[in-house]
Design a protein around this motif. Structure first.
Motif, PDB file in Angstrom:
ATOM      1  N   ALA A 166       0.825  -1.209   0.000  1.00  0.00           N
ATOM      2  CA  ALA A 166       0.000   0.000   0.000  1.00  0.00           C
ATOM      3  C   ALA A 166       0.858   1.258   0.000  1.00  0.00           C
ATOM      4  O   ALA A 166       0.404   2.328  -0.427  1.00  0.00           O
ATOM      5  N   ARG A 167       2.110   1.120   0.451  1.00  0.00           N
ATOM      6  CA  ARG A 167       3.045   2.259   0.467  1.00  0.00           C
ATOM      7  C   ARG A 167       4.015   2.194  -0.713  1.00  0.00           C
ATOM      8  O   ARG A 167       5.025   2.896  -0.731  1.00  0.00           O
ATOM      9  N   CYS A 168       3.704   1.329  -1.671  1.00  0.00           N
ATOM     10  CA  CYS A 168       4.487   1.177  -2.911  1.00  0.00           C
ATOM     11  C   CYS A 168       5.892   0.637  -2.657  1.00  0.00           C
ATOM     12  O   CYS A 168       6.799   0.845  -3.470  1.00  0.00           O
ATOM     13  N   GLU A 169       6.065  -0.075  -1.553  1.00  0.00           N
ATOM     14  CA  GLU A 169       7.346  -0.734  -1.269  1.00  0.00           C
ATOM     15  C   GLU A 169       7.240  -2.179  -1.760  1.00  0.00           C
ATOM     16  O   GLU A 169       7.162  -3.133  -0.987  1.00  0.00           O
ATOM     17  N   TYR A 170       7.227  -2.293  -3.090  1.00  0.00           N
ATOM     18  CA  TYR A 170       6.847  -3.562  -3.714  1.00  0.00           C
ATOM     19  C   TYR A 170       7.896  -4.657  -3.578  1.00  0.00           C
ATOM     20  O   TYR A 170       7.539  -5.836  -3.485  1.00  0.00           O
ATOM     21  N   ALA A 171       9.159  -4.308  -3.559  1.00  0.00           N
ATOM     22  CA  ALA A 171      10.200  -5.336  -3.532  1.00  0.00           C
ATOM     23  C   ALA A 171      10.128  -6.158  -2.244  1.00  0.00           C
ATOM     24  O   ALA A 171      10.100  -7.397  -2.284  1.00  0.00           O
ATOM     25  N   GLU A 172      10.084  -5.476  -1.099  1.00  0.00           N
ATOM     26  CA  GLU A 172      10.002  -6.209   0.175  1.00  0.00           C
ATOM     27  C   GLU A 172       8.657  -6.899   0.311  1.00  0.00           C
ATOM     28  O   GLU A 172       8.577  -8.021   0.831  1.00  0.00           O
ATOM     29  N   ALA A 173       7.590  -6.240  -0.170  1.00  0.00           N
ATOM     30  CA  ALA A 173       6.260  -6.850  -0.096  1.00  0.00           C
ATOM     31  C   ALA A 173       6.228  -8.165  -0.869  1.00  0.00           C
ATOM     32  O   ALA A 173       5.690  -9.171  -0.383  1.00  0.00           O
ATOM     33  N   GLU A 174       6.832  -8.175  -2.058  1.00  0.00           N
ATOM     34  CA  GLU A 174       6.844  -9.404  -2.859  1.00  0.00           C
ATOM     35  C   GLU A 174       7.624 -10.515  -2.145  1.00  0.00           C
ATOM     36  O   GLU A 174       7.185 -11.666  -2.123  1.00  0.00           O
ATOM     37  N   THR A 175       8.752 -10.154  -1.562  1.00  0.00           N
ATOM     38  CA  THR A 175       9.551 -11.147  -0.827  1.00  0.00           C
ATOM     39  C   THR A 175       8.746 -11.767   0.302  1.00  0.00           C
ATOM     40  O   THR A 175       8.740 -12.987   0.503  1.00  0.00           O
ATOM     41  N   LEU A 176       8.026 -10.928   1.048  1.00  0.00           N
ATOM     42  CA  LEU A 176       7.222 -11.415   2.169  1.00  0.00           C
ATOM     43  C   LEU A 176       6.086 -12.317   1.688  1.00  0.00           C
ATOM     44  O   LEU A 176       5.800 -13.346   2.293  1.00  0.00           O
ATOM     45  N   TYR A 177       5.423 -11.909   0.603  1.00  0.00           N
ATOM     46  CA  TYR A 177       4.361 -12.743   0.040  1.00  0.00           C
ATOM     47  C   TYR A 177       4.900 -14.116  -0.364  1.00  0.00           C
ATOM     48  O   TYR A 177       4.292 -15.155  -0.080  1.00  0.00           O
ATOM     49  N   LEU A 178       6.053 -14.112  -1.033  1.00  0.00           N
ATOM     50  CA  LEU A 178       6.633 -15.370  -1.514  1.00  0.00           C
ATOM     51  C   LEU A 178       7.072 -16.263  -0.361  1.00  0.00           C
ATOM     52  O   LEU A 178       7.065 -17.493  -0.489  1.00  0.00           O
ATOM     53  N   GLU A 179       7.440 -15.661   0.762  1.00  0.00           N
ATOM     54  CA  GLU A 179       7.795 -16.443   1.947  1.00  0.00           C
ATOM     55  C   GLU A 179       6.544 -17.014   2.622  1.00  0.00           C
ATOM     56  O   GLU A 179       6.566 -18.116   3.163  1.00  0.00           O
ATOM     57  N   ALA A 180       5.475 -16.244   2.602  1.00  0.00           N
ATOM     58  CA  ALA A 180       4.256 -16.655   3.312  1.00  0.00           C
ATOM     59  C   ALA A 180       3.463 -17.717   2.565  1.00  0.00           C
ATOM     60  O   ALA A 180       2.903 -18.637   3.182  1.00  0.00           O
ATOM     61  N   MET A 181       3.384 -17.606   1.248  1.00  0.00           N
ATOM     62  CA  MET A 181       2.476 -18.457   0.475  1.00  0.00           C
ATOM     63  C   MET A 181       2.744 -19.950   0.625  1.00  0.00           C
ATOM     64  O   MET A 181       1.794 -20.724   0.847  1.00  0.00           O
ATOM     65  N   PRO A 182       3.981 -20.439   0.536  1.00  0.00           N
ATOM     66  CA  PRO A 182       4.197 -21.889   0.690  1.00  0.00           C
ATOM     67  C   PRO A 182       3.765 -22.419   2.057  1.00  0.00           C
ATOM     68  O   PRO A 182       3.256 -23.533   2.157  1.00  0.00           O
ATOM     69  N   VAL A 183       3.962 -21.616   3.084  1.00  0.00           N
ATOM     70  CA  VAL A 183       3.564 -22.031   4.438  1.00  0.00           C
ATOM     71  C   VAL A 183       2.049 -22.173   4.505  1.00  0.00           C
ATOM     72  O   VAL A 183       1.522 -23.168   5.033  1.00  0.00           O
ATOM     73  N   LEU A 184       1.329 -21.190   3.974  1.00  0.00           N
ATOM     74  CA  LEU A 184      -0.134 -21.219   4.022  1.00  0.00           C
ATOM     75  C   LEU A 184      -0.694 -22.330   3.140  1.00  0.00           C
ATOM     76  O   LEU A 184      -1.673 -22.989   3.498  1.00  0.00           O
ATOM     77  N   GLU A 185      -0.070 -22.557   1.985  1.00  0.00           N
ATOM     78  CA  GLU A 185      -0.525 -23.646   1.100  1.00  0.00           C
ATOM     79  C   GLU A 185      -0.325 -25.004   1.763  1.00  0.00           C
ATOM     80  O   GLU A 185      -1.185 -25.886   1.668  1.00  0.00           O
ATOM     81  N   THR A 186       0.792 -25.166   2.452  1.00  0.00           N
ATOM     82  CA  THR A 186       1.053 -26.432   3.146  1.00  0.00           C
ATOM     83  C   THR A 186       0.067 -26.636   4.292  1.00  0.00           C
ATOM     84  O   THR A 186      -0.434 -27.743   4.509  1.00  0.00           O
ATOM     85  N   ALA A 187      -0.219 -25.556   5.009  1.00  0.00           N
ATOM     86  CA  ALA A 187      -1.096 -25.658   6.180  1.00  0.00           C
ATOM     87  C   ALA A 187      -2.560 -25.816   5.806  1.00  0.00           C
ATOM     88  O   ALA A 187      -3.294 -26.577   6.441  1.00  0.00           O
ATOM     89  N   PHE A 188      -3.005 -25.115   4.763  1.00  0.00           N
ATOM     90  CA  PHE A 188      -4.437 -25.047   4.482  1.00  0.00           C
ATOM     91  C   PHE A 188      -4.838 -25.557   3.098  1.00  0.00           C
ATOM     92  O   PHE A 188      -6.026 -25.751   2.837  1.00  0.00           O
TER      93      PHE A 188
END
Length: 199
Positions: A166-188
């Motif tokens: 939302a603050r246009c800090e896309y590089a770190e946001a993308e890294t965080l999303y990519l870290e979170a998604m595999p964990v959530l896919e495995t869990a749910f």
């Protein structure tokens, strides 16, 4: 079936009030759960009214600084944010965080949830810097408690990513999303609503 669930809660509350009275912590807990159902059904006004009654009852029975009262207060505050009234919600969230930090500790799951909902309110109020700082603090705590591969840490990572995007800090946001998604896919699972909400 929401209609049936609502009817069941209403009849259950009536029976509890008759059996053990309105001035009972168990009755207040059921009332709070009923308020959560009302919010999920989209009846925000009734959810707010019911949460307020549950808070008042719990404070009167258990005292204003009891962690259970703080938990319900936090739910009321979240309902106010949902209703588009984050300015009203912020002091209630802060009060809940203070009570929980002092009564059950700064890294208790209820305390971290209250801090997370406070961050959401701050974001809605247009205070992204404080919301980001608080969310980073929560992430550190959840990773320390659960480990970086735990779903709770992943949810927090995803929340931080949304704030940064939302603050246009896309590089770190993308890294965080990519870290979170595999964990959530495995869990749910990839088709689960909680995973889809993060995509």
């Amino acid at each position: 079936d929401y209609a049936q669930a609502r009817a069941d809660y209403e009849s259950g509350l009536a029976r509890m009030e008759k059996a053990i009275g309105k001035e009972n912590a168990h009755t207040a807990t059921v009332r709070s759960s009923y308020a959560g159902l009302l919010l999920e059904m989209g009846d925000v006004a009734m959810a707010e009214k019911t949460y307020r009654q549950a808070v008042d009852d719990t404070v009167r029975i258990l005292g204003p600084n009891h962690p259970h009262a703080a938990h319900i207060l936090n739910n009321l505050a979240s309902t106010l944010v949902h209703a588009g009234r984050p300015a009203e919600a912020e002091p209630l969230h802060r009060r809940a965080v203070k009570i929980l930090t002092e009564s059950v500790g700064p890294e208790n799951p209820y305390t971290l949830t209250a801090k997370s909902t406070l961050a959401h309110a701050l974001s809605a109020l247009g205070q992204p810097e404080e919301a980001e700082a608080l969310t980073r603090e929560i992430l550190v705590q959840r990773e320390r408690i659960h480990g970086p591969g735990h779903p709770e840490a992943a949810f927090t990572r995803e929340s931080l990513a949304r704030l940064l995007a939302a603050r246009c800090e896309y590089a770190e946001a993308e890294t965080l999303y990519l870290e979170a998604m595999p964990v959530l896919e495995t869990a749910f699972g990839i088709e689960h609503r909680l995973t889809a909400d993060s995509m």
